[in-house]
Design an enzyme around this catalytic site. Structure first.
Site, PDB file in Angstrom:
ATOM      1  CD  GLU A 166      24.697  50.743  34.654  1.00 20.00           C
ATOM      2  OE1 GLU A 166      23.977  50.237  35.529  1.00 20.00           O
ATOM      3  OE2 GLU A 166      25.635  50.131  34.109  1.00 20.00           O
ATOM      4  CD  GLU A 371      29.843  50.974  35.678  1.00 20.36           C
ATOM      5  OE1 GLU A 371      29.366  49.860  35.958  1.00 20.36           O
ATOM      6  OE2 GLU A 371      29.385  52.046  36.124  1.00 20.36           O
TER       7      GLU A 371
HETATM    8  C1  BG6 Z   1      26.633  48.828  36.924  1.00 22.05           C
HETATM    9  C2  BG6 Z   1      26.737  49.978  37.890  1.00 22.05           C
HETATM   10  O1  BG6 Z   1      25.287  48.502  36.764  1.00 22.05           O
HETATM   11  O2  BG6 Z   1      27.198  47.609  37.275  1.00 22.05           O
HETATM   12  C3  BG6 Z   1      27.795  49.848  38.970  1.00 22.05           C
HETATM   13  O3  BG6 Z   1      26.903  51.202  37.202  1.00 22.05           O
HETATM   14  C4  BG6 Z   1      27.821  48.412  39.440  1.00 22.05           C
HETATM   15  O4  BG6 Z   1      27.503  50.764  39.988  1.00 22.05           O
HETATM   16  C5  BG6 Z   1      28.206  47.542  38.273  1.00 22.05           C
HETATM   17  O5  BG6 Z   1      28.630  48.191  40.550  1.00 22.05           O
HETATM   18  C6  BG6 Z   1      28.359  46.085  38.641  1.00 22.05           C
HETATM   19  O6  BG6 Z   1      27.168  45.610  39.183  1.00 22.05           O
HETATM   20  P1  BG6 Z   1      27.086  44.965  40.612  1.00 22.05           P
HETATM   21  O7  BG6 Z   1      25.633  44.804  40.861  1.00 22.05           O
HETATM   22  O8  BG6 Z   1      27.816  43.685  40.543  1.00 22.05           O
HETATM   23  O9  BG6 Z   1      27.731  45.922  41.569  1.00 22.05           O
END
Ligand code: BG6
Length: 472
Positions: A166, A371
């Protein structure tokens, strides 16, 4: 398009899940690890934990991997902490750090789980940050050196590499993520310079990987979400076009074609933040070709025309997945057709299919989702039960859209949602959970950190065993 019959998931489809080092490992200063920018933060959002212990995966990785194997994972995506390998980012190697990931990779292979390694996931060595971080060209060389060590140490066993997680979110939302240096004098200008340096570092790592490991595959890992126009009003459509260019295509056009996206470049010129491009940079960028595109997707976004009255930026959310805005460029808007999760992120499985199609049409490279998932305040019930039906619904609806995208002709070779096991959110603590496995701890009470299979654990296990056939 509606189909009479859907294509099946490919036989070798990489079902798995993801984590990142600083969010799951803990052991933040053990065995010679140096501090990263995350460890060096002066404060964390009120009411949320730091990352010192996290889910204690560093000490419990064997137990965790046994659970991943029980779910039937074909792949596990994790990141390597640069500061375990080279504690100050550019100097001596830390043998204990090398050994840790070597053991972890061997443990995965013991169960036939394919390791997918992210080289850098938000946790830049703080020693480099103190010297200017990505504003300093020397960080490109440090990353290349680090990449070489990773390829030498693990290239015999790791076939899939992801360069930078990201990068686009670090540039656009670094303050929420804790990656932004608060002392930058002219943040926008410096951020786009940092962006350029990261793009060059990524290109160098891709080239090096191909030279050193001809059998391996490597790709970028941005967060890509299609931007809808808020209406068919031509000005809204143009605003969505602007935001798509700045948020999405800037990163992938460079990674794949080695060129700056035209609209994104015009934007940088207008905002007086074009980067200095050193001699030879464009040659490097043009000659590095990724083997696939990995991307993270949680939500789509919607944009309308900027009102240009000083209020667009005020509409900015403080988070990597909330609608933002920028004067003269676009204004974040919410989508009335979508529901939101407990954190205000819109839930859009169909947008996932559109995003898959759009990326594939633009770049014609195999795709893996690294993800996707639902953060929620899971409740541990009596008898060690976690009824996370909402997570099952979210995942199911998104996986259905992958199958539709595959039927559309998109080449998707894996799905690795967030997260394999509960871990610490980037800025919303450990009560915001994503995992298939519950970790028994609170924000400030570590309890016993024991692992508990959630309802989604059993659901995902069945889904993997049937190669997606139990979706309905
Ligand atoms: C993504 C990241 O933006 O979202 C992760 O690559 C992150 O590291 C995931 O944990 C979920 O976002 P958050 O802010 O709820 O942890």
């Amino acid at each position: 398009m509606k189909y009479k019959t859907l294509a099946q998931f490919p036989e070798e489809f990489l079902w798995g899940a993801s984590t990142s080092a600083y969010q799951v490992e803990g052991a933040w200063d053990e065995d010679g690890k140096g501090p990263s920018v995350i460890d060096a933060r002066e404060s964390y959002p009120e009411g949320t934990t730091d990352f010192k212990v996290a889910s204690d995966h560093y000490h419990r990785y064997k137990e965790d991997i046994a659970l991943f194997a029980e779910m039937g994972f074909k792949a596990y995506r994790f990141s390597i902490a640069w500061t375990r390998i080279i504690p100050d980012g550019g100097g001596d190697i830390n043998p204990k750090g090398i050994e840790f990931y070597s053991r972890l990779i061997d443990e995965l292979l013991k169960y036939g789980i394919e390791p997918i390694v992210t080289m850098y996931h938000f946790d830049l060595p703080n020693a480099l940050q103190k010297k200017g971080g990505w504003s300093d060209r020397a960080t490109i060389d440090a990353f290349e050196k680090y990449a070489r060590i990773l390829f030498e140490s693990y290239g015999d066993r790791v076939k899939y590499w992801l360069t930078i997680n990201e990068q686009n979110m670090m540039i656009l939302h670094g303050s929420a993520l804790g990656t932004l240096d608060p002392n930058l004098e002219n943040p926008k200008k410096e951020l786009y310079q940092q962006n350029h340096h990261m793009l060059v570092a990524q290109a160098k790592a891709i080239k090096l990987c191909h030279e050193m490991l001809p059998e391996a595959k490597i790709g970028p890992a941005p967060n890509i979400a299609l931007i809808y126009p808020a209406s068919s009003k031509p000005e809204d459509v143009l605003a969505a076009f602007n935001y798509n260019a700045i948020r999405n295509w800037l990163y992938l056009d460079m990674a794949v074609f080695g060129r700056y996206n035209t609209t994104a470049w015009a934007y940088m010129k207008e905002k007086d933040c074009t980067p200095v491009i050193a001699e030879g940079d464009m040659d490097i960028l043009r000659s590095a070709k990724p083997d696939f595109i990995a991307f993270n997707y949680y939500t789509s976004q919607t944009a309308e025309a900027s009102r240009d009255d000083g209020s667009d930026t005020a509409a900015r959310g403080g988070d990597q997945h909330l609608q933002t805005g920028e004067e003269g460029v676009y204004r974040g808007s919410s989508n009335p057709h979508l529901k939101k999760n407990a954190f205000g992120w819109e839930i859009d499985p169909v947008g996932f299919r559109s995003t898959l199609r759009e990326i594939y049409d633009r770049y014609q490279l195999p795709l893996i989702i690294t993800e996707n998932g639902l953060g929620a305040f899971d409740q541990l019930e009596d008898g060690d039960v976690v009824n996370d039906d909402y997570r099952i619904d979210y995942l199911k609806e998104h996986i259905k859209q992958i199958q539709l995208a595959i039927t559309d002709g998109v080449d998707v070779f894996g799905y690795s949602p967030w997260s394999a096991i509960d871990l610490i959110s980037t800025h919303q603590g450990c009560s915001k959970r994503y995992g298939f496995i519950y970790v028994n701890r609170d924000e400030f009470d570590l309890k016993d950190l024991r692992r508990i299979r959630k309802k989604s654990f059993y659901w995902y296990k069945d889904l993997i065993a049937s190669n997606g056939e139990t979706l309905d």
